[in-house]
Design an enzyme around this catalytic site. Sequence first.
Site, PDB file in Angstrom:
ATOM      1  N   GLU A 109      33.478  48.609  50.478  1.00  0.00           N
ATOM      2  CA  GLU A 109      32.820  47.563  49.694  1.00  0.00           C
ATOM      3  C   GLU A 109      31.625  46.980  50.449  1.00  0.00           C
ATOM      4  O   GLU A 109      30.546  46.799  49.883  1.00  0.00           O
ATOM      5  CB  GLU A 109      33.811  46.442  49.357  1.00  0.00           C
TER       6      GLU A 109
ATOM      7  N   HIS B 118      28.256  53.432  46.120  1.00  0.00           N
ATOM      8  CA  HIS B 118      29.556  54.121  46.237  1.00  0.00           C
ATOM      9  C   HIS B 118      29.393  55.636  46.053  1.00  0.00           C
ATOM     10  O   HIS B 118      30.043  56.424  46.720  1.00  0.00           O
ATOM     11  CB  HIS B 118      30.536  53.610  45.176  1.00  0.00           C
TER      12      HIS B 118
ATOM     13  N   HIS C 249      24.911  48.619  43.743  1.00  0.00           N
ATOM     14  CA  HIS C 249      26.191  48.655  44.460  1.00  0.00           C
ATOM     15  C   HIS C 249      27.001  49.892  44.029  1.00  0.00           C
ATOM     16  O   HIS C 249      27.539  50.615  44.864  1.00  0.00           O
ATOM     17  CB  HIS C 249      26.962  47.361  44.162  1.00  0.00           C
ATOM     18  N   GLU C 250      27.056  50.127  42.726  1.00  0.00           N
ATOM     19  CA  GLU C 250      27.828  51.278  42.219  1.00  0.00           C
ATOM     20  C   GLU C 250      27.195  52.595  42.661  1.00  0.00           C
ATOM     21  O   GLU C 250      27.900  53.536  43.034  1.00  0.00           O
ATOM     22  CB  GLU C 250      27.944  51.211  40.691  1.00  0.00           C
TER      23      GLU C 250
HETATM   24 ZN    ZN Z   1      32.457  48.420  44.794  1.00  0.00          ZN
END
Ligand code: ZN
Length: 273
Positions: free
Chosen positions: A196, A142, A138-139
């Site tokens: 997100e 980003h 997830h990171e």
């Molecule tokens: Zn996030």
Amino acid sequence: MNAKVTPSSRSSFPFLPCIISVALAILAGCYVNPVTGRSYTVLTSVGEEVRMGAQAFNGIKEEEKISRDPAANARVQRIAGRLAEVIGEAVPEANWEFVVFDSDTLNAFALPGGKVGVYTGLMALLDDDDELAAVIGHEIGHVVARHGGRRMSQGMIVGVIGAVGGAMVENTELFKQAYGGITNAAFVLPHSRKDEQEADLMGLHYAALAGYDPEAAVRVWQKMDAVSDHENAPPAWLSTHPTNAQRIADLSKAAPKYRETYLANKDRFADRS
Ligand SMILES: [Zn+2]
């Protein structure tokens, strides 16, 4: 017949050249996410993101305690190594670095250009590598999505429109605005809901490609939700990653779509599990 350009007609649209240059810059700065295909404006260059991200990360590393726990570090490097391999050249200039911070804080974060921090508190909550891969994936999402550059660009556009013809806000100032002036990761501001959702999908994609079970992302959010004190202060990762039942539902719906990819890659890294 030549039309006379009078001072008044010349000054009808005094900001036009600026507006055109802003519009051109926005068009030129259109970034297409290589995983989701979503497009948006990123006016910063990857080089600037790498430089600003590294600078902020150095500050965090000075402020916070870096974990020397060999097991925790080996775990993060093992997972990050597999994920980095499947990301390939998505952001060729990125300078990836994965650091474990020694703190009970339930937190993980990413800075532009490839800097990722994971806290031992969050690691302790996660039972297996599949779950930690969901967080790191997830990171990484980003970073590849360049959400940091996008946030700084929003600040630039507002700054330029707010003071047409005036001096551009310093990039470092924009970074502070986008990241809350951090020297401490606790001040990283929340991402937008769309960013997100996008990072969630990218996390599933990368985890599955690296042979990690995408369903683990659902478990991560359920665990985070279970330990949350909704009335008072939520865990740090929740405060920077607003969650709700909808998010768990979205992940539950999306994860099975990545199952085939996961099964196809499950044994690829068997010697490094
Ligand atoms: Zn996030």
